[in-house]
Design a protein around this motif. Structure first.
Motif, PDB file in Angstrom:
ATOM      1  N   ALA A   1       6.312  -9.530  27.751  1.00  0.00           N
ATOM      2  CA  ALA A   1       7.112  -9.043  28.726  1.00  0.00           C
ATOM      3  C   ALA A   1       7.297 -10.094  29.814  1.00  0.00           C
ATOM      4  O   ALA A   1       8.468 -10.279  30.215  1.00  0.00           O
ATOM      5  CB  ALA A   1       6.319  -7.940  29.492  1.00  0.00           C
ATOM      6  N   SER A   2       6.227 -10.952  29.995  1.00  0.00           N
ATOM      7  CA  SER A   2       6.324 -12.230  30.876  1.00  0.00           C
ATOM      8  C   SER A   2       7.385 -13.218  30.570  1.00  0.00           C
ATOM      9  O   SER A   2       8.283 -13.673  30.911  1.00  0.00           O
ATOM     10  CB  SER A   2       4.974 -12.762  31.150  1.00  0.00           C
ATOM     11  N   GLU A   3       7.460 -13.405  28.877  1.00  0.00           N
ATOM     12  CA  GLU A   3       8.306 -14.224  28.380  1.00  0.00           C
ATOM     13  C   GLU A   3       9.792 -13.742  28.774  1.00  0.00           C
ATOM     14  O   GLU A   3      10.646 -14.577  29.308  1.00  0.00           O
ATOM     15  CB  GLU A   3       7.911 -14.541  26.854  1.00  0.00           C
ATOM     16  N   THR A   4       9.870 -12.537  28.390  1.00  0.00           N
ATOM     17  CA  THR A   4      11.275 -11.955  28.441  1.00  0.00           C
ATOM     18  C   THR A   4      11.908 -12.054  29.804  1.00  0.00           C
ATOM     19  O   THR A   4      12.940 -12.435  30.178  1.00  0.00           O
ATOM     20  CB  THR A   4      11.310 -10.467  28.033  1.00  0.00           C
ATOM     21  N   MET A   5      10.997 -11.731  30.897  1.00  0.00           N
ATOM     22  CA  MET A   5      11.359 -11.898  32.388  1.00  0.00           C
ATOM     23  C   MET A   5      11.636 -13.390  32.699  1.00  0.00           C
ATOM     24  O   MET A   5      12.602 -13.553  33.293  1.00  0.00           O
ATOM     25  CB  MET A   5      10.107 -11.542  33.196  1.00  0.00           C
TER      26      MET A   5
ATOM     27  N   ILE B   1      18.214 -17.675  32.296  1.00  0.00           N
ATOM     28  CA  ILE B   1      19.647 -17.509  31.793  1.00  0.00           C
ATOM     29  C   ILE B   1      20.513 -17.101  32.928  1.00  0.00           C
ATOM     30  O   ILE B   1      21.618 -17.606  32.986  1.00  0.00           O
ATOM     31  CB  ILE B   1      19.408 -16.541  30.625  1.00  0.00           C
ATOM     32  N   ARG B   2      20.031 -16.286  33.572  1.00  0.00           N
ATOM     33  CA  ARG B   2      20.710 -15.791  34.807  1.00  0.00           C
ATOM     34  C   ARG B   2      21.280 -17.096  35.885  1.00  0.00           C
ATOM     35  O   ARG B   2      22.068 -17.113  36.505  1.00  0.00           O
ATOM     36  CB  ARG B   2      20.101 -14.666  35.803  1.00  0.00           C
ATOM     37  N   LYS B   3      19.993 -17.865  35.978  1.00  0.00           N
ATOM     38  CA  LYS B   3      20.483 -19.117  36.791  1.00  0.00           C
ATOM     39  C   LYS B   3      21.382 -20.017  35.895  1.00  0.00           C
ATOM     40  O   LYS B   3      22.402 -20.787  36.963  1.00  0.00           O
ATOM     41  CB  LYS B   3      18.915 -19.890  37.069  1.00  0.00           C
TER      42      LYS B   3
ATOM     43  N   SER C   1      10.627 -12.629  42.051  1.00  0.00           N
ATOM     44  CA  SER C   1       9.926 -12.142  40.811  1.00  0.00           C
ATOM     45  C   SER C   1       9.237 -13.015  39.803  1.00  0.00           C
ATOM     46  O   SER C   1       8.398 -12.903  38.814  1.00  0.00           O
ATOM     47  CB  SER C   1      10.828 -11.376  39.727  1.00  0.00           C
ATOM     48  N   ILE C   2       9.454 -14.343  40.358  1.00  0.00           N
ATOM     49  CA  ILE C   2       8.839 -15.661  39.371  1.00  0.00           C
ATOM     50  C   ILE C   2       7.706 -16.319  40.309  1.00  0.00           C
ATOM     51  O   ILE C   2       7.886 -16.385  41.317  1.00  0.00           O
ATOM     52  CB  ILE C   2       9.908 -16.603  38.981  1.00  0.00           C
TER      53      ILE C   2
ATOM     54  N   VAL D   1      19.594 -12.388  20.871  1.00  0.00           N
ATOM     55  CA  VAL D   1      19.503 -13.315  19.608  1.00  0.00           C
ATOM     56  C   VAL D   1      18.652 -14.558  19.778  1.00  0.00           C
ATOM     57  O   VAL D   1      18.017 -14.874  18.755  1.00  0.00           O
ATOM     58  CB  VAL D   1      20.956 -13.685  19.204  1.00  0.00           C
ATOM     59  N   HIS D   2      18.835 -15.278  20.938  1.00  0.00           N
ATOM     60  CA  HIS D   2      18.104 -16.569  20.962  1.00  0.00           C
ATOM     61  C   HIS D   2      16.897 -16.460  22.123  1.00  0.00           C
ATOM     62  O   HIS D   2      16.702 -17.684  22.359  1.00  0.00           O
ATOM     63  CB  HIS D   2      19.212 -17.550  21.542  1.00  0.00           C
ATOM     64  N   LEU D   3      16.224 -15.522  22.153  1.00  0.00           N
ATOM     65  CA  LEU D   3      15.376 -15.585  23.287  1.00  0.00           C
ATOM     66  C   LEU D   3      14.170 -16.603  23.030  1.00  0.00           C
ATOM     67  O   LEU D   3      13.697 -17.184  23.763  1.00  0.00           O
ATOM     68  CB  LEU D   3      14.550 -13.997  23.417  1.00  0.00           C
ATOM     69  N   ASP D   4      13.735 -16.526  21.546  1.00  0.00           N
ATOM     70  CA  ASP D   4      12.849 -17.563  21.550  1.00  0.00           C
ATOM     71  C   ASP D   4      13.343 -19.047  21.671  1.00  0.00           C
ATOM     72  O   ASP D   4      12.380 -19.953  22.082  1.00  0.00           O
ATOM     73  CB  ASP D   4      12.261 -17.492  20.047  1.00  0.00           C
ATOM     74  N   GLU D   5      14.357 -19.487  21.244  1.00  0.00           N
ATOM     75  CA  GLU D   5      14.917 -20.644  21.523  1.00  0.00           C
ATOM     76  C   GLU D   5      14.983 -21.019  22.804  1.00  0.00           C
ATOM     77  O   GLU D   5      14.745 -22.155  23.285  1.00  0.00           O
ATOM     78  CB  GLU D   5      16.275 -20.921  20.804  1.00  0.00           C
TER      79      GLU D   5
END
Length: 91
Positions: free
Chosen positions: A8-12, A18-20, A30-31, A80-84
């Protein structure tokens, strides 16, 4: 490679980064400060490599797919590329 505390932390963290990069609205509160420094460095150094802009449309820097709208590339990168994205932030 060292990872964040949980998925959950990784996704956040990935969403925020990505939004930045895409200049979408972000919730700065939130960070935590440690992660904020990593993300800021990532946006400056590698932000242009994960998203390519051609003739007003967005293309994925990882797989070359596109064209996407800004919202579309955001969703593509998350799904698709969350881990990358996380690996690039942690480098």
């Amino acid at each position: 490679m060292a990872r964040f505390l949980d998925r959950a932390s990784e996704t956040m963290i990935a969403r925020y980064a990505i939004r930045k990069v895409l200049k979408l609205g972000v919730d700065e509160d939130s960070i935590n400060i440690r992660d904020w420094h990593r993300i800021t460095r990532f946006v400056k150094e590698k932000g242009n490599s994960i998203v390519k802009l051609k003739k007003g449309m967005y293309y994925c820097g990882f797989c070359g797919k596109g064209p996407f709208t800004r919202r579309g590339i955001y969703l593509h990168l998350l799904r698709v590329h969350l881990d990358e994205v996380l690996d690039a932030i942690l480098e």
